[in-house]
Design an enzyme around this catalytic site. Sequence first.
Site, PDB file in Angstrom:
ATOM      1  NE  ARG A  29       2.921   5.687   7.695  1.00  0.00           N
ATOM      2  CZ  ARG A  29       2.514   4.869   8.641  1.00  0.00           C
ATOM      3  NH1 ARG A  29       3.369   4.383   9.522  1.00  0.00           N
ATOM      4  NH2 ARG A  29       1.242   4.539   8.739  1.00  0.00           N
TER       5      ARG A  29
ATOM      6  CB  THR B 193      -1.199  12.022   2.962  1.00  0.00           C
ATOM      7  OG1 THR B 193      -0.234  11.015   3.241  1.00  0.00           O
ATOM      8  CG2 THR B 193      -0.533  13.338   2.665  1.00  0.00           C
TER       9      THR B 193
ATOM     10  CG  ASP C 280      -5.677   5.167  -1.801  1.00  0.00           C
ATOM     11  OD1 ASP C 280      -6.323   5.539  -2.812  1.00  0.00           O
ATOM     12  OD2 ASP C 280      -5.230   5.967  -0.952  1.00  0.00           O
ATOM     13  NE  ARG C 281     -11.687   7.926  -2.738  1.00  0.00           N
ATOM     14  CZ  ARG C 281     -12.429   8.840  -3.385  1.00  0.00           C
ATOM     15  NH1 ARG C 281     -11.894   9.522  -4.395  1.00  0.00           N
ATOM     16  NH2 ARG C 281     -13.675   9.071  -3.035  1.00  0.00           N
TER      17      ARG C 281
ATOM     18  CG  ASP D  21      -1.593   1.272   1.528  1.00  0.00           C
ATOM     19  OD1 ASP D  21      -1.706   2.111   0.602  1.00  0.00           O
ATOM     20  OD2 ASP D  21      -2.039   1.463   2.685  1.00  0.00           O
TER      21      ASP D  21
HETATM   22  N1  LIG Z   1      -4.057  14.052  15.840  1.00  0.00           N
HETATM   23  C1  LIG Z   1      -4.163  13.669  14.568  1.00  0.00           C
HETATM   24  N2  LIG Z   1      -5.355  13.256  14.128  1.00  0.00           N
HETATM   25  C2  LIG Z   1      -5.503  12.884  12.858  1.00  0.00           C
HETATM   26  N3  LIG Z   1      -4.485  12.887  11.959  1.00  0.00           N
HETATM   27  C3  LIG Z   1      -3.273  13.284  12.334  1.00  0.00           C
HETATM   28  C4  LIG Z   1      -3.048  13.676  13.653  1.00  0.00           C
HETATM   29  N4  LIG Z   1      -1.752  14.019  13.769  1.00  0.00           N
HETATM   30  C5  LIG Z   1      -1.200  13.834  12.579  1.00  0.00           C
HETATM   31  N5  LIG Z   1      -2.075  13.393  11.671  1.00  0.00           N
HETATM   32  C6  LIG Z   1      -1.846  13.155  10.224  1.00  0.00           C
HETATM   33  O1  LIG Z   1      -2.281  11.916   9.772  1.00  0.00           O
HETATM   34  C7  LIG Z   1      -1.672  11.628   8.522  1.00  0.00           C
HETATM   35  C8  LIG Z   1      -1.506  10.144   8.421  1.00  0.00           C
HETATM   36  O2  LIG Z   1      -0.211   9.753   8.692  1.00  0.00           O
HETATM   37  P1  LIG Z   1       0.370   8.354   8.263  1.00  0.00           P
HETATM   38  O3  LIG Z   1       1.567   8.590   7.418  1.00  0.00           O
HETATM   39  O4  LIG Z   1       0.533   7.529   9.490  1.00  0.00           O
HETATM   40  O5  LIG Z   1      -0.827   7.738   7.407  1.00  0.00           O
HETATM   41  P2  LIG Z   1      -0.771   6.822   6.172  1.00  0.00           P
HETATM   42  O6  LIG Z   1      -2.044   6.052   6.207  1.00  0.00           O
HETATM   43  O7  LIG Z   1       0.510   6.061   6.126  1.00  0.00           O
HETATM   44  O8  LIG Z   1      -0.805   7.888   4.990  1.00  0.00           O
HETATM   45  P3  LIG Z   1      -0.664   7.583   3.446  1.00  0.00           P
HETATM   46  O9  LIG Z   1      -1.325   6.240   3.183  1.00  0.00           O
HETATM   47  O10 LIG Z   1      -1.383   8.717   2.805  1.00  0.00           O
HETATM   48  O11 LIG Z   1       0.791   7.544   3.170  1.00  0.00           O
HETATM   49  C9  LIG Z   1      -0.390  12.432   8.460  1.00  0.00           C
HETATM   50  O12 LIG Z   1      -0.540  13.369   7.416  1.00  0.00           O
HETATM   51  C10 LIG Z   1      -0.379  13.145   9.812  1.00  0.00           C
HETATM   52  O13 LIG Z   1       0.044  14.474   9.634  1.00  0.00           O
HETATM   53  C1  LIG Z   2      -7.378  10.798  -2.536  1.00  0.00           C
HETATM   54  C2  LIG Z   2      -6.076  10.030  -2.362  1.00  0.00           C
HETATM   55  C3  LIG Z   2      -4.911  10.989  -2.285  1.00  0.00           C
HETATM   56  C4  LIG Z   2      -6.190   9.278  -1.028  1.00  0.00           C
HETATM   57  O1  LIG Z   2      -5.031   8.549  -0.772  1.00  0.00           O
HETATM   58  C5  LIG Z   2      -5.888   8.991  -3.508  1.00  0.00           C
HETATM   59  O2  LIG Z   2      -6.882   8.031  -3.490  1.00  0.00           O
HETATM   60  C6  LIG Z   2      -5.862   9.636  -4.880  1.00  0.00           C
HETATM   61  O3  LIG Z   2      -4.875  10.199  -5.269  1.00  0.00           O
HETATM   62  N1  LIG Z   2      -6.998   9.524  -5.639  1.00  0.00           N
HETATM   63  C7  LIG Z   2      -7.139   9.954  -7.003  1.00  0.00           C
HETATM   64  C8  LIG Z   2      -8.307  10.849  -7.206  1.00  0.00           C
HETATM   65  C9  LIG Z   2      -9.653  10.276  -6.813  1.00  0.00           C
HETATM   66  O4  LIG Z   2      -9.736   9.277  -6.098  1.00  0.00           O
HETATM   67  O5  LIG Z   2     -10.678  10.845  -7.249  1.00  0.00           O
HETATM   68  K   LIG Z   3      -3.423   5.284   2.123  1.00  0.00           K
END
Ligand SMILES: Nc1ncnc2c1ncn2[C@@H]1O[C@H](COP(=O)(O)OP(=O)(O)OP(=O)(O)O)[C@@H](O)[C@H]1O
Ligand SMILES: CC(C)(CO)[C@@H](O)C(=O)NCCC(=O)O
Ligand SMILES: [K+]
Length: 259
Positions: A12, A133, A105-106, A7
């Site tokens: 990340r 993110t 991912d969605r 993923d």
């Molecule tokens: N208190 C909080 N509540 C909700 N989200 C937060 C909080 N603090 C930080 N975040 C944000 O949550 C986001 C998710 O971080 P993380 O990298 O763990 O998720 P992820 O699922 O790996 O993201 P992605 O899949 O988009 O890479 C980060 O952008 C972080 O800034």
């Molecule tokens: C919305 C995010 C950034 C969530 O990770 C990703 O699913 C993405 O880049 N989607 C493409 C645009 C869309 O889903 O309509």
């Molecule tokens: K994700």
Amino acid sequence: MTFLALDVGNTRLKWALYDAPCVGATLLASGAQFLENIETLEEGDWSTLPPPRWVLGCVVAGDAVKRRVEEQLELWDVTPRWVVSSISEAGLLNGYDHPARLGSDRWVAMIGARQRLLANGPKRPCVVVMVGTAVTVEAIDTEGRFLGGIILPGHGIMLRALESGTAGLHVPTGEVCDFPTNTSDALTSGGTFAIAGAVQRMVENLRRHCGEEPVCYMTGGAGWKMAPSMSTQVELVESLIFDGLLEIADQRLALTSST
Ligand SMILES: Nc1ncnc2c1ncn2[C@@H]1O[C@H](COP(=O)(O)OP(=O)(O)OP(=O)(O)O)[C@@H](O)[C@H]1O
Ligand SMILES: CC(C)(CO)[C@@H](O)C(=O)NCCC(=O)O
Ligand SMILES: [K+]
């Protein structure tokens, strides 16, 4: 028969190795790396793994990142497959105007959610929340049709946007509280309530549309931080994307072996 699920998000890369490409497989190992550290995988986390027989992933981080991941995968003699959102897969129908433009991912998380829902009881409408993110909140009706969903900035992006767009908002992380009385708490609670409020609204939309109470699943790196602040009932399922990838692999391999 090992199966590596990937993923690749915007912050990340998360990976999980299973003993087989099917629903209910045993998790052998898992981990996560920030995108800037992808180059460490081949000689680090992945160097001691048993070689995967199949690799299936979803990537929303763009082609350059995807290529960097594929370079690390050259460690093994395996061709990675990447999910592209389609019109229908694993019992889910895609209602997006342009199905392939839906973030994979969605799509994968929804497939994982639908499979979990059906495994746990009768058909019901379902809301799927991903807190990464970016934050996404999807609506699936009782029959498994993805009706549509919303995208909003994640907590980190919201706070950084406020910091860079104002003169007076540079403060440490605060606490979530009902009535914040300092800047830190006001910002942290604001971001949290924005996400919780968006989920509540989607649950209401779906309940009204289907005339039935939806199930709500939440996943993503920051899911555990959001869970205590939700105003509607949600079930936290950290593995939703991996569950979806297992389901897709299971169905695709069943198809190829029966033909
Ligand atoms: N208190 C909080 N509540 C909700 N989200 C937060 C909080 N603090 C930080 N975040 C944000 O949550 C986001 C998710 O971080 P993380 O990298 O763990 O998720 P992820 O699922 O790996 O993201 P992605 O899949 O988009 O890479 C980060 O952008 C972080 O800034
Ligand atoms: C919305 C995010 C950034 C969530 O990770 C990703 O699913 C993405 O880049 N989607 C493409 C645009 C869309 O889903 O309509
Ligand atoms: K994700």
